[in-house]
Design a protein around this motif. Structure first.
Motif, PDB file in Angstrom:
ATOM      1  N   ILE A  54      13.601 -24.253  -6.435  1.00 46.07           N
ATOM      2  CA  ILE A  54      13.450 -23.523  -5.175  1.00 46.07           C
ATOM      3  C   ILE A  54      12.015 -23.050  -5.008  1.00 46.07           C
ATOM      4  O   ILE A  54      11.425 -23.157  -3.922  1.00 46.07           O
ATOM      5  N   VAL A  55      11.431 -22.525  -6.095  1.00 48.32           N
ATOM      6  CA  VAL A  55      10.047 -22.056  -6.032  1.00 48.32           C
ATOM      7  C   VAL A  55       9.108 -23.216  -5.686  1.00 48.32           C
ATOM      8  O   VAL A  55       8.219 -23.097  -4.829  1.00 48.32           O
ATOM      9  N   ILE A  56       9.285 -24.336  -6.352  1.00 44.05           N
ATOM     10  CA  ILE A  56       8.443 -25.507  -6.097  1.00 44.05           C
ATOM     11  C   ILE A  56       8.652 -26.009  -4.673  1.00 44.05           C
ATOM     12  O   ILE A  56       7.703 -26.413  -3.986  1.00 44.05           O
ATOM     13  N   HIS A  57       9.902 -25.977  -4.201  1.00 45.26           N
ATOM     14  CA  HIS A  57      10.219 -26.380  -2.832  1.00 45.26           C
ATOM     15  C   HIS A  57       9.492 -25.495  -1.827  1.00 45.26           C
ATOM     16  O   HIS A  57       9.053 -25.957  -0.770  1.00 45.26           O
ATOM     17  N   THR A  58       9.346 -24.225  -2.160  1.00 48.15           N
ATOM     18  CA  THR A  58       8.688 -23.280  -1.257  1.00 48.15           C
ATOM     19  C   THR A  58       7.174 -23.424  -1.292  1.00 48.15           C
ATOM     20  O   THR A  58       6.510 -23.454  -0.251  1.00 48.15           O
ATOM     21  N   VAL A  59       6.632 -23.510  -2.500  1.00 44.81           N
ATOM     22  CA  VAL A  59       5.174 -23.518  -2.668  1.00 44.81           C
ATOM     23  C   VAL A  59       4.590 -24.897  -2.398  1.00 44.81           C
ATOM     24  O   VAL A  59       3.472 -25.034  -1.889  1.00 44.81           O
ATOM     25  N   GLY A  60       5.321 -25.932  -2.764  1.00 46.23           N
ATOM     26  CA  GLY A  60       4.795 -27.288  -2.631  1.00 46.23           C
ATOM     27  C   GLY A  60       4.006 -27.741  -3.828  1.00 46.23           C
ATOM     28  O   GLY A  60       3.238 -28.695  -3.751  1.00 46.23           O
ATOM     29  N   SER A  61       4.169 -27.054  -4.965  1.00 45.38           N
ATOM     30  CA  SER A  61       3.444 -27.416  -6.182  1.00 45.38           C
ATOM     31  C   SER A  61       4.223 -26.932  -7.393  1.00 45.38           C
ATOM     32  O   SER A  61       4.916 -25.906  -7.332  1.00 45.38           O
ATOM     33  N   ASN A  62       4.108 -27.666  -8.507  1.00 47.20           N
ATOM     34  CA  ASN A  62       4.715 -27.244  -9.761  1.00 47.20           C
ATOM     35  C   ASN A  62       3.875 -26.214 -10.503  1.00 47.20           C
ATOM     36  O   ASN A  62       4.356 -25.583 -11.446  1.00 47.20           O
ATOM     37  N   LEU A  63       2.620 -26.045 -10.111  1.00 54.35           N
ATOM     38  CA  LEU A  63       1.670 -25.269 -10.894  1.00 54.35           C
ATOM     39  C   LEU A  63       1.789 -23.781 -10.586  1.00 54.35           C
ATOM     40  O   LEU A  63       1.766 -23.363  -9.424  1.00 54.35           O
ATOM     41  N   MET A  64       1.879 -22.981 -11.637  1.00 49.43           N
ATOM     42  CA  MET A  64       1.933 -21.541 -11.458  1.00 49.43           C
ATOM     43  C   MET A  64       0.612 -20.992 -10.939  1.00 49.43           C
ATOM     44  O   MET A  64       0.581 -19.903 -10.368  1.00 49.43           O
ATOM     45  N   SER A  65      -0.476 -21.731 -11.137  1.00 50.44           N
ATOM     46  CA  SER A  65      -1.761 -21.305 -10.585  1.00 50.44           C
ATOM     47  C   SER A  65      -1.769 -21.348  -9.063  1.00 50.44           C
ATOM     48  O   SER A  65      -2.676 -20.803  -8.431  1.00 50.44           O
ATOM     49  N   ALA A  66      -0.769 -21.974  -8.440  1.00 46.91           N
ATOM     50  CA  ALA A  66      -0.638 -22.003  -6.984  1.00 46.91           C
ATOM     51  C   ALA A  66       0.451 -21.056  -6.503  1.00 46.91           C
ATOM     52  O   ALA A  66       0.780 -21.054  -5.316  1.00 46.91           O
ATOM     53  N   MET A  67       1.022 -20.265  -7.399  1.00 50.83           N
ATOM     54  CA  MET A  67       2.121 -19.367  -7.060  1.00 50.83           C
ATOM     55  C   MET A  67       1.631 -17.920  -7.088  1.00 50.83           C
ATOM     56  O   MET A  67       0.456 -17.635  -7.138  1.00 50.83           O
ATOM     57  N   GLY A  68       2.583 -16.998  -7.083  1.00 53.38           N
ATOM     58  CA  GLY A  68       2.274 -15.581  -7.116  1.00 53.38           C
ATOM     59  C   GLY A  68       2.798 -14.856  -5.892  1.00 53.38           C
ATOM     60  O   GLY A  68       2.789 -15.387  -4.786  1.00 53.38           O
ATOM     61  N   GLY A  69       3.282 -13.616  -6.114  1.00 50.79           N
ATOM     62  CA  GLY A  69       3.734 -12.784  -5.015  1.00 50.79           C
ATOM     63  C   GLY A  69       4.946 -13.294  -4.275  1.00 50.79           C
ATOM     64  O   GLY A  69       5.126 -12.999  -3.090  1.00 50.79           O
ATOM     65  N   LEU A  70       5.833 -14.022  -4.925  1.00 47.57           N
ATOM     66  CA  LEU A  70       6.971 -14.646  -4.234  1.00 47.57           C
ATOM     67  C   LEU A  70       8.241 -13.813  -4.259  1.00 47.57           C
ATOM     68  O   LEU A  70       9.244 -14.209  -3.672  1.00 47.57           O
ATOM     69  N   ARG A  71       8.222 -12.651  -4.931  1.00 43.79           N
ATOM     70  CA  ARG A  71       9.472 -11.901  -5.046  1.00 43.79           C
ATOM     71  C   ARG A  71       9.949 -11.370  -3.692  1.00 43.79           C
ATOM     72  O   ARG A  71      11.159 -11.266  -3.450  1.00 43.79           O
ATOM     73  N   GLY A  72       9.013 -11.039  -2.791  1.00 40.82           N
ATOM     74  CA  GLY A  72       9.419 -10.589  -1.472  1.00 40.82           C
ATOM     75  C   GLY A  72       9.855 -11.728  -0.578  1.00 40.82           C
ATOM     76  O   GLY A  72      10.720 -11.557   0.289  1.00 40.82           O
TER      77      GLY A  72
END
Length: 332
Positions: free
Chosen positions: A62-80
């Motif tokens: 789900i996270v990857i589907h939302t962000v569009g990347s597998n990399l955690m360096s492209a993630m952050g702040g997704l709890r809201g």
């Protein structure tokens, strides 16, 4: 295996690779329980791990589907943005770390107890039992560290502005959760992840939790989690794995096991395969093509002699008769 894979998970940037190396580490826990002589503990951890790791992989999807990347360096702040996924993945990470009351707390407790008992009784030598138990305790701390790192880098801090590949696309397009078709399996799996451990008490023949090893395990997991949190808190946009220093690359490359495997097995097999393909093309197929070319050449010669011209045939016969007659006269 359990400690090496956990250290490899600690340095990965790909969220799915973190979970993949985590799976190797948890499978090694099960193998350790078998080595310590407790098949029930291994099976119980296999069951609980199946629930919480399936939950974690689906949440990662789900996270990857939302962000569009597998990399955690492209993630952050997704709890809201992903509150349900955040809650479910928190439960999954708690089970992975062995925190109560999640299912992994109970099954990991049984595994550690079986290894502790192997120090005094069991099929292992003293040195092997001590090595197994020591690696298991160290892995608990490292598991707490890499699970907390993935949790913080995915859901907390600010979204990191990292260029994505051209093939990467963000599918959800706005600050909202994944569709219900993706959320319902996550919600369903969160239930056994949280409560399956209670049904497992007594499965291994134990009446209750073994509080000594259980408290030690929780403290070690929290120690690893706290260390990562302190490093992350100092620089939320940076990867806590930076403190690994020169060890980061070996950890990220999984101690170069894949490189060694490629050098020892993959490359020789590829070279042998190319040699076989070349031999098949030039020798086997060459023989077939050569026989066909020889047949075609021979047919060309035969075609000259057998061209259907009756006048040529009569001329050849007469020339032959004349040669025979001359020969008979000359030779007497």
């Amino acid at each position: 295996g359990m400690l090496g894979a956990a250290l490899a998970a600690l340095a990965q940037d790909d969220l799915k690779r973190v979970l993949a190396y985590s799976t190797i580490s948890q499978l090694a826990y099960m193998a350790g329980a078998l080595a310590a002589g407790s098949d029930n503990a291994a099976i119980l951890h296999l069951i609980t791990h199946g629930a919480f790791k399936a939950l974690l992989f689906l949440c990662a999807g789900i996270v990857i589907h939302t962000v569009g990347s597998n990399l955690m360096s492209a993630m952050g702040g997704l709890r809201g943005r992903l509150p349900v996924t955040f809650a479910a993945m928190t439960v999954g990470f708690a089970a992975l770390m062995g925190l109560p009351p999640a299912s992994g707390f109970f099954s990991k407790d049984e595994v550690l107890v079986s290894m502790e008992r192997a120090l005094t009784t069991g099929p292992l030598t003293d040195a092997a039992a001590l090595l197994l138990y020591g690696c298991a305790l160290a892995t608990v701390a490292v598991t707490g560290a890499y699970a907390t790192r993935a949790w913080l880098r995915t859901f907390f801090g600010e979204r990191r502005a990292v260029p994505l590949p051209e093939s990467a696309t963000t599918h959800t397009g706005g600050p909202r959760e994944a569709p219900a078709t993706m959320l319902w399996p996550v919600v369903v799996l969160a239930v056994p992840t949280l409560f399956l451990g209670f049904t497992g008490v007594g499965f291994t023949g134990a009446a209750a939790v073994h509080w000594g090893p259980a408290v030690l395990s929780v403290l070690l997991a929290l120690l690893g989690a706290t260390a990562v949190y302190v490093v992350w808190r100092g620089a939320p946009l940076d990867d806590p794995a930076r403190v690994l220093g020169p060890f980061r690359v070996p950890f990220e490359r999984a101690f170069f096991v894949d490189s060694l495997y490629r050098a020892l097995f993959v490359l020789p097999v590829l070279r042998l395969a190319r040699l076989v393909a070349r031999a098949d093309d030039r020798v086997v197929d060459g023989a077939v093509r050569g026989s066909g070319s020889a047949t075609m050449s021979l047919s060309g010669l035969v075609r000259v002699a057998q061209n259907g011209n009756a006048q040529l045939y009569v001329t050849a016969v007469l020339a032959g008769v004349l040669l025979l007659a001359v020969g008979a006269v000359v030779l007497g």
